[in-house]
Structure formats: structure tokens, C-alpha cells
Write a protein that holds these residues in place. Structure first.
Motif, PDB file in Angstrom:
ATOM      1  N   GLU A  80      -0.186  11.401  10.703  1.00 20.97           N
ATOM      2  CA  GLU A  80      -0.089  10.109  11.397  1.00 20.97           C
ATOM      3  C   GLU A  80       1.324   9.887  11.914  1.00 20.97           C
ATOM      4  OE1 GLU A  80      -1.244   5.389  10.779  1.00 20.97           O
ATOM      5  OE2 GLU A  80      -1.231   6.764   9.064  1.00 20.97           O
ATOM      6  N   SER A  81       2.322  10.232  11.106  1.00 13.93           N
ATOM      7  CA  SER A  81       3.706  10.083  11.539  1.00 13.93           C
ATOM      8  C   SER A  81       4.017  11.033  12.692  1.00 13.93           C
ATOM      9  CB  SER A  81       4.656  10.354  10.368  1.00 13.93           C
ATOM     10  OG  SER A  81       6.007  10.195  10.755  1.00 13.93           O
ATOM     11  N   SER A  84       2.746   9.638  15.856  1.00 14.85           N
ATOM     12  CA  SER A  84       3.628   8.571  16.337  1.00 14.85           C
ATOM     13  C   SER A  84       4.861   9.158  17.011  1.00 14.85           C
ATOM     14  CB  SER A  84       4.042   7.664  15.172  1.00 14.85           C
ATOM     15  OG  SER A  84       2.931   6.953  14.667  1.00 14.85           O
ATOM     16  N   GLN A 136       5.552   1.492  13.219  1.00 20.90           N
ATOM     17  CA  GLN A 136       5.061   1.114  11.892  1.00 20.90           C
ATOM     18  C   GLN A 136       4.370   2.263  11.162  1.00 20.90           C
ATOM     19  OE1 GLN A 136       3.217  -2.926  11.699  1.00 20.90           O
ATOM     20  NE2 GLN A 136       3.795  -3.090  13.860  1.00 20.90           N
ATOM     21  N   SER A 137       4.053   3.336  11.884  1.00 20.95           N
ATOM     22  CA  SER A 137       3.399   4.488  11.271  1.00 20.95           C
ATOM     23  C   SER A 137       4.358   5.628  10.975  1.00 20.95           C
ATOM     24  CB  SER A 137       2.286   5.008  12.194  1.00 20.95           C
ATOM     25  OG  SER A 137       1.329   4.009  12.451  1.00 20.95           O
ATOM     26  N   GLU A 139       7.181   7.935   9.225  1.00 18.49           N
ATOM     27  CA  GLU A 139       7.771   8.251   7.930  1.00 18.49           C
ATOM     28  C   GLU A 139       9.282   8.405   8.103  1.00 18.49           C
ATOM     29  OE1 GLU A 139       5.829  11.553   6.087  1.00 18.49           O
ATOM     30  OE2 GLU A 139       3.828  10.727   6.429  1.00 18.49           O
ATOM     31  N   THR A 158      11.368   2.438   5.738  1.00 20.91           N
ATOM     32  CA  THR A 158       9.986   1.963   5.781  1.00 20.91           C
ATOM     33  C   THR A 158       9.928   0.457   6.005  1.00 20.91           C
ATOM     34  OG1 THR A 158       9.279   3.749   4.307  1.00 20.91           O
ATOM     35  CG2 THR A 158       7.829   1.838   4.499  1.00 20.91           C
ATOM     36  N   GLN A 162       8.365  -1.517   9.364  1.00 25.45           N
ATOM     37  CA  GLN A 162       7.248  -2.448   9.187  1.00 25.45           C
ATOM     38  C   GLN A 162       7.591  -3.837   9.711  1.00 25.45           C
ATOM     39  OE1 GLN A 162       4.094  -1.798   8.034  1.00 25.45           O
ATOM     40  NE2 GLN A 162       4.712   0.351   8.113  1.00 25.45           N
TER      41      GLN A 162
END
Length: 224
Positions: A80-81, A84, A136-137, A139, A158, A162
Motif C-alpha cells: 500500500e505504501s 502511494s 496517509q498511506s 510508511e 506516521t 495522518q
């Protein structure tokens, strides 16, 4: 998702095709910069004005991609990171492509050569909204996202992505609405600066506040 550099190349090629297709509709010299009232004041040769941004459409993502290969945290992150990161690498191409073909090219073809400032600010707002969603995704890493002097701490990174991402989303929505109602000139410029630069100032402050609070974790990023 296809390779971001390949997609950037497709967008760059499409921009070149559109520029060549509309070449005869433009004058020998086309506008490159405008005043606060969106009237042109700097003109350049047609070949430069119509082809400079398509080159950047490919060049910027390509260079960012090369830099990303040097960060171990980016390369070892979850899927997922990584997706992104790919979007962040590609997005300059989308932004420049949109500005080139929906702002610069129409201005070059227009008799007045006026700049569509409202549409441009709306594009900036959409970019800000998209950025706020994507970060927001992410790392922890040292290249991509909302990077501050304190995000070398993984917990702070993090937190910053966020809370910062949500701040950018809210600011982007306000800017997107204002883009169509605020008059061109100083009012529109001030609104752009406040809702584009302002959120980043707030994010820096929150990132600093987090690292100095008792809740800040002490987990530095991996060495590259």
C-alpha cells in the motif's frame, strides 16, 4: 498500477501530440507568464512555450523515481505504501499535463492570451486534496510525504502524515470552492497562498509539537 515513469512518458507524448496538432493555431511567440490580472507579460518562442512543459512531464517523475531507488525504507515498505509512492512519483506528470493542455495551450491559442487563473487554482486545490489523501498511506521514509525535521522519528512520521493529510484535504476543499468565487488579482492570490502554504506551516507546527510532547515515540528510521 503501471510503472509511474511509463505513464508519465505516455502523458508527455500525448502533450507533444496535442501541441503539434494545435501548432498552427498559435502565434510565433506564446505567453509563458502572466500578471495578477491574468494578462500576459512574458512571451517566448512557440517551440519553447509549447514543448517545455511536456518535457518536464516526463523528466520530473523520472528523476524522482531514480531518487526513490536510493531509499531503503521506500523499497522495503508494504504494498500500500509503495502504491502511494508510485502515485506521488506520477502526480507531477498529471499536474503539468493538466496545466499544459487546459491552461497554457488555450491561452496560447487565444487572441488575448489571458490566463485561466480560476481553473489553475482549482487544479492546485485538486492536487492538494489528492496529496492529503495519498500521504496517509505512507510508511516512514525520508523522501516522500510530509517531511519535517522531526519525521525522522517513525512515530512522528506516521502522526504527521495522518493529521497533515486530513488538514490538506480540508484546506483543499475550501480552496476548490473559493477558486470559482474569489475575484482574479490580489484576492485570488491571497486565498491561494493562505490555503496552499498555510496548511504546511500548521503541519510543521504540529509535527514539532508532537516530537516535544511526552507521547512522541523514539523510533528512528532505518539508515539508508
Amino acid at each position: 498500477m503501471a510503472h509511474p515513469v511509463a505513464l508519465a512518458g505516455v502523458l508527455a507524448l500525448l502533450s507533444v501530440i496535442l501541441a503539434i496538432h494545435n501548432w498552427h493555431k498559435t502565434s510565433e511567440r506564446v505567453p509563458l507568464w502572466w500578471d495578477l490580472q491574468a494578462h500576459p507579460w512574458l512571451f517566448v518562442p512557440r517551440w519553447f512555450g509549447l514543448l517545455f512543459l511536456p518535457v518536464l512531464t516526463f523528466l520530473i517523475p523520472y528523476l524522482v523515481y531514480l531518487v526513490s531507488l536510493q531509499d531503503n525504507n521506500v523499497q522495503s515498505a508494504g504494498e500500500e505504501s509503495k502504491r502511494s509512492v508510485d502515485r506521488l512519483i506520477l502526480f507531477p506528470a498529471f499536474f503539468i499535463f493538466t496545466v499544459q493542455n487546459f491552461v497554457i495551450l488555450p491561452a496560447a491559442e487565444s487572441k488575448t492570451h489571458n490566463f485561466d487563473a480560476n481553473f489553475f487554482v482549482a487544479v492546485v486545490a485538486l492536487w492538494l486534496l489528492w496529496l492529503g489523501h495519498v500521504v496517509q498511506s505512507l510508511e516512514p521514509n525520508s523522501l516522500f510525504g510530509l517531511i519535517t525535521p522531526w519525521t525522522s522519528d517513525s512515530s512522528n512520521f506516521t502522526y504527521t502524515q495522518q493529521i497533515g493529510g486530513k488538514i490538506l484535504e480540508v484546506s483543499a476543499v475550501i480552496l476548490l470552492i473559493a477558486a470559482w468565487f474569489v475575484p482574479i488579482g490580489w484576492p485570488l492570490l491571497v486565498v491561494l497562498l493562505v490555503f496552499f502554504l498555510g496548511p504546511f506551516v500548521v503541519i510543521w507546527g504540529l509535527s514539532y509539537g508532537y516530537t516535544t510532547s511526552s507521547s512522541g515515540a523514539d523510533q528512528p528510521l532505518l539508515n539508508n
